[in-house]
Motif scaffolding. Structure first.
Motif, PDB file in Angstrom:
ATOM      1  N   VAL A   8      35.795  28.254  41.894  1.00  0.00           N
ATOM      2  CA  VAL A   8      37.110  28.808  42.220  1.00  0.00           C
ATOM      3  C   VAL A   8      37.904  29.090  40.953  1.00  0.00           C
ATOM      4  N   SER A   9      38.372  30.314  40.824  1.00  0.00           N
ATOM      5  CA  SER A   9      39.336  30.702  39.799  1.00  0.00           C
ATOM      6  C   SER A   9      40.706  30.849  40.458  1.00  0.00           C
ATOM      7  N   ILE A  10      41.751  30.552  39.717  1.00  0.00           N
ATOM      8  CA  ILE A  10      43.118  30.789  40.181  1.00  0.00           C
ATOM      9  C   ILE A  10      43.776  31.778  39.235  1.00  0.00           C
ATOM     10  N   VAL A  11      44.292  32.865  39.780  1.00  0.00           N
ATOM     11  CA  VAL A  11      44.937  33.912  38.982  1.00  0.00           C
ATOM     12  C   VAL A  11      46.433  33.913  39.293  1.00  0.00           C
ATOM     13  N   ILE A  12      47.251  33.887  38.224  1.00  0.00           N
ATOM     14  CA  ILE A  12      48.708  33.835  38.378  1.00  0.00           C
ATOM     15  C   ILE A  12      49.343  34.936  37.530  1.00  0.00           C
ATOM     16  N   PRO A  13      49.758  36.052  38.135  1.00  0.00           N
ATOM     17  CA  PRO A  13      50.518  37.058  37.376  1.00  0.00           C
ATOM     18  C   PRO A  13      51.928  36.527  37.098  1.00  0.00           C
ATOM     19  N   ALA A  14      52.462  36.834  35.925  1.00  0.00           N
ATOM     20  CA  ALA A  14      53.780  36.293  35.571  1.00  0.00           C
ATOM     21  C   ALA A  14      54.594  37.298  34.771  1.00  0.00           C
ATOM     22  N   LEU A  88      36.034  34.536  36.649  1.00  0.00           N
ATOM     23  CA  LEU A  88      34.597  34.284  36.664  1.00  0.00           C
ATOM     24  C   LEU A  88      34.144  33.534  37.913  1.00  0.00           C
ATOM     25  N   GLY A  89      35.081  33.006  38.706  1.00  0.00           N
ATOM     26  CA  GLY A  89      34.731  32.220  39.875  1.00  0.00           C
ATOM     27  C   GLY A  89      34.151  33.062  40.998  1.00  0.00           C
ATOM     28  N   GLU A  90      33.393  32.397  41.869  1.00  0.00           N
ATOM     29  CA  GLU A  90      32.870  33.077  43.061  1.00  0.00           C
ATOM     30  C   GLU A  90      33.981  33.372  44.056  1.00  0.00           C
ATOM     31  N   VAL A  91      35.050  32.576  44.008  1.00  0.00           N
ATOM     32  CA  VAL A  91      36.239  32.794  44.827  1.00  0.00           C
ATOM     33  C   VAL A  91      37.436  32.890  43.884  1.00  0.00           C
ATOM     34  N   ILE A  92      38.304  33.859  44.135  1.00  0.00           N
ATOM     35  CA  ILE A  92      39.476  34.087  43.283  1.00  0.00           C
ATOM     36  C   ILE A  92      40.728  33.773  44.087  1.00  0.00           C
ATOM     37  N   ALA A 119      35.311  36.159  53.694  1.00  0.00           N
ATOM     38  CA  ALA A 119      35.559  37.001  52.525  1.00  0.00           C
ATOM     39  C   ALA A 119      36.925  36.749  51.909  1.00  0.00           C
ATOM     40  N   ALA A 120      37.873  36.270  52.707  1.00  0.00           N
ATOM     41  CA  ALA A 120      39.211  36.005  52.204  1.00  0.00           C
ATOM     42  C   ALA A 120      39.877  34.972  53.099  1.00  0.00           C
ATOM     43  N   ALA A 121      40.846  34.259  52.538  1.00  0.00           N
ATOM     44  CA  ALA A 121      41.537  33.220  53.297  1.00  0.00           C
ATOM     45  C   ALA A 121      42.983  33.149  52.847  1.00  0.00           C
ATOM     46  N   PHE A 156      46.081  39.287  57.981  1.00  0.00           N
ATOM     47  CA  PHE A 156      46.730  39.450  56.685  1.00  0.00           C
ATOM     48  C   PHE A 156      46.560  38.234  55.787  1.00  0.00           C
ATOM     49  N   VAL A 157      46.420  38.501  54.495  1.00  0.00           N
ATOM     50  CA  VAL A 157      46.523  37.459  53.481  1.00  0.00           C
ATOM     51  C   VAL A 157      47.926  37.540  52.881  1.00  0.00           C
ATOM     52  N   PHE A 158      48.456  36.409  52.429  1.00  0.00           N
ATOM     53  CA  PHE A 158      49.820  36.334  51.927  1.00  0.00           C
ATOM     54  C   PHE A 158      49.778  36.105  50.417  1.00  0.00           C
ATOM     55  N   GLY A 159      50.500  36.941  49.674  1.00  0.00           N
ATOM     56  CA  GLY A 159      50.400  36.979  48.222  1.00  0.00           C
ATOM     57  C   GLY A 159      50.694  35.668  47.523  1.00  0.00           C
ATOM     58  N   SER A 160      51.528  34.831  48.108  1.00  0.00           N
ATOM     59  CA  SER A 160      51.860  33.563  47.477  1.00  0.00           C
ATOM     60  C   SER A 160      50.792  32.504  47.705  1.00  0.00           C
ATOM     61  N   ASN A 161      49.826  32.796  48.581  1.00  0.00           N
ATOM     62  CA  ASN A 161      48.835  31.791  48.965  1.00  0.00           C
ATOM     63  C   ASN A 161      47.608  32.490  49.536  1.00  0.00           C
ATOM     64  N   MET A 162      46.735  32.959  48.667  1.00  0.00           N
ATOM     65  CA  MET A 162      45.569  33.692  49.144  1.00  0.00           C
ATOM     66  C   MET A 162      44.375  33.442  48.236  1.00  0.00           C
ATOM     67  N   ALA A 163      43.184  33.664  48.784  1.00  0.00           N
ATOM     68  CA  ALA A 163      41.945  33.589  48.009  1.00  0.00           C
ATOM     69  C   ALA A 163      40.992  34.639  48.548  1.00  0.00           C
ATOM     70  N   VAL A 164      40.257  35.267  47.645  1.00  0.00           N
ATOM     71  CA  VAL A 164      39.335  36.344  48.004  1.00  0.00           C
ATOM     72  C   VAL A 164      37.988  36.082  47.330  1.00  0.00           C
ATOM     73  N   ARG A 165      36.914  36.237  48.080  1.00  0.00           N
ATOM     74  CA  ARG A 165      35.600  36.107  47.463  1.00  0.00           C
ATOM     75  C   ARG A 165      35.443  37.215  46.425  1.00  0.00           C
ATOM     76  N   ALA A 166      34.908  36.872  45.275  1.00  0.00           N
ATOM     77  CA  ALA A 166      34.812  37.835  44.173  1.00  0.00           C
ATOM     78  C   ALA A 166      34.031  39.081  44.583  1.00  0.00           C
ATOM     79  N   SER A 167      32.996  38.910  45.382  1.00  0.00           N
ATOM     80  CA  SER A 167      32.207  40.067  45.814  1.00  0.00           C
ATOM     81  C   SER A 167      33.039  40.998  46.687  1.00  0.00           C
ATOM     82  N   ALA A 168      33.932  40.430  47.531  1.00  0.00           N
ATOM     83  CA  ALA A 168      34.807  41.261  48.361  1.00  0.00           C
ATOM     84  C   ALA A 168      35.829  41.974  47.495  1.00  0.00           C
ATOM     85  N   TRP A 169      36.365  41.277  46.480  1.00  0.00           N
ATOM     86  CA  TRP A 169      37.305  41.926  45.570  1.00  0.00           C
ATOM     87  C   TRP A 169      36.642  43.102  44.868  1.00  0.00           C
ATOM     88  N   ARG A 170      35.433  42.930  44.393  1.00  0.00           N
ATOM     89  CA  ARG A 170      34.750  44.038  43.709  1.00  0.00           C
ATOM     90  C   ARG A 170      34.533  45.209  44.668  1.00  0.00           C
TER      91      ARG A 170
END
Length: 272
Positions: A8-14, A88-92, A119-121, A156-170
C-alpha cells in the motif's frame, strides 16, 4: 489459502497546508500496519508546507516518507496524477492534506484489497473539528451508504478517503478528466471512469479517515459554488440520473446550521 495482503502506498497532494499537514502525515505514519510508502506531493506551496515536510522526514527517519514537488502545473488533478504515477504499491491510497487516518486504516485497506476483484475502495469520515464527532461519524456512514444505494450503477469513491488498485489506476489514467477549469469533483470523475471500465468499487465502514469541516467556513457564495461541482461533473459526463443530485440537496440544507455552529465555536474561542 489466504491471498497475501497487497502493498500500500499513500499519496497526499498538498498546497499551502502548513496548518494541517503535520497531523495528516503523522497519522499516516503511525499505523497499526505500516504503509509501504507515503508520498506527499507539494504543489507550489508559498507557506511553510515544504519546510514542515522536511522536518517530518528528520523527525521520523525510519518512516517511508517521500516528499516531491510538482511545479509544472497548479492544481489538484495534475498533482494527484503525479503522485499516483510515482507510487510503487499494488494499492494506492489517496487522501487530502487535511485527512487524519484512523490508526488501522492501512490494515483495513489491505483487508479489503485481499479480494482480487476489488479495484477501488472508500469509507466514511469523522469531522474532527466539529462537536459530537462520533455521532457525526455514524451520520456520515449512513449518508454515504444511502448515496451508494441511490447511485446504483456508480459506486463513488471519496477524495478524502479512497484507495485504488494500481492496475485500475493505470487503466483509467489516460481517460480521467484534466479539468483545467477546476469545476468538477475529481473523485466523482474517477468513480465514473472506474465504472465505465468495469472496475469494482466497494465501501468499507471500517476504512475511516478524519477530515476537517473547514469547507463550512466558506461564504455562502463559495460554498454553494463548491456544491455545484456535483452538477458540473455529471453534466460533463452526460449523466442525468436525478437521484445522484441528492448529496447537493443534503449539503445545501445542512450548511446554514453547521456554518452557524462553526461560527459560534470560533467566536467563543476568540473571547476566551
Amino acid at each position: 489459502m489466504t491471498p497475501p495482503s497487497p502493498t500500500v502506498s499513500i499519496v497526499i497532494p498538498a498546497y499551502n497546508e502548513e496548518s494541517t499537514i503535520r497531523a495528516c502525515v503523522v497519522a499516516a505514519i503511525e499505523q497499526t500496519v505500516p504503509a509501504d510508502e507515503i508520498l506527499v506531493i507539494d504543489n507550489r506551496s508559498t507557506d511553510g508546507t515544504l519546510e514542515l515536510l522536511h522536518l517530518l522526514q528528520r523527525e521520523f527517519p525510519d518512516a517511508p516518507l517521500r516528499v516531491f514537488s510538482q511545479d509544472a502545473e497548479q492544481g489538484l488533478v495534475p498533482t494527484r496524477n503525479f503522485g499516483m504515477d510515482l507510487a510503487l504499491g499494488e494499492v494506492i491510497g489517496r487522501i487530502d492534506a487535511d485527512s487524519v487516518l484512523e490508526p488501522d486504516w492501512v490494515e483495513q485497506v489491505r483487508a479489503l484489497f485481499a479480494d482480487p476483484t476489488v479495484a477501488a475502495a472508500t469509507g466514511p469520515v469523522i469531522y474532527y473539528d466539529m462537536p459530537l464527532r462520533r455521532w457525526g461519524h455514524r451520520a456520515d456512514d449512513t449518508l454515504r451508504r444511502g448515496m451508494l444505494k441511490l447511485a446504483r450503477d456508480y459506486h463513488f469513491v471519496f477524495g478524502s478517503n479512497m484507495a485504488v488498485r494500481a492496475s485500475a489506476w493505470r487503466d483509467i489514467r489516460d481517460v480521467v478528466c484534466r479539468d483545467e477549469a477546476d469545476e468538477m469533483h475529481e473523485d466523482i470523475d474517477i468513480s465514473i471512469h472506474l465504472f465505465d471500465r468495469g472496475h469494482r468499487v466497494v465501501y468499507g465502514s471500517k476504512m475511516v479517515a478524519g477530515m476537517s469541516a473547514r469547507r463550512l467556513d466558506d461564504s455562502p457564495r463559495d460554498y454553494f459554488s463548491y456544491v455545484g461541482r456535483f452538477d458540473r461533473t455529471y453534466d460533463a459526463h452526460g449523466i442525468t440520473n436525478p437521484a445522484l443530485r441528492a448529496p447537493m440537496v443534503i449539503f445545501s440544507a445542512i450548511y446554514p446550521v453547521l456554518h452557524g455552529v462553526r461560527w459560534s465555536r470560533a467566536r467563543r474561542g476568540s473571547l476566551r
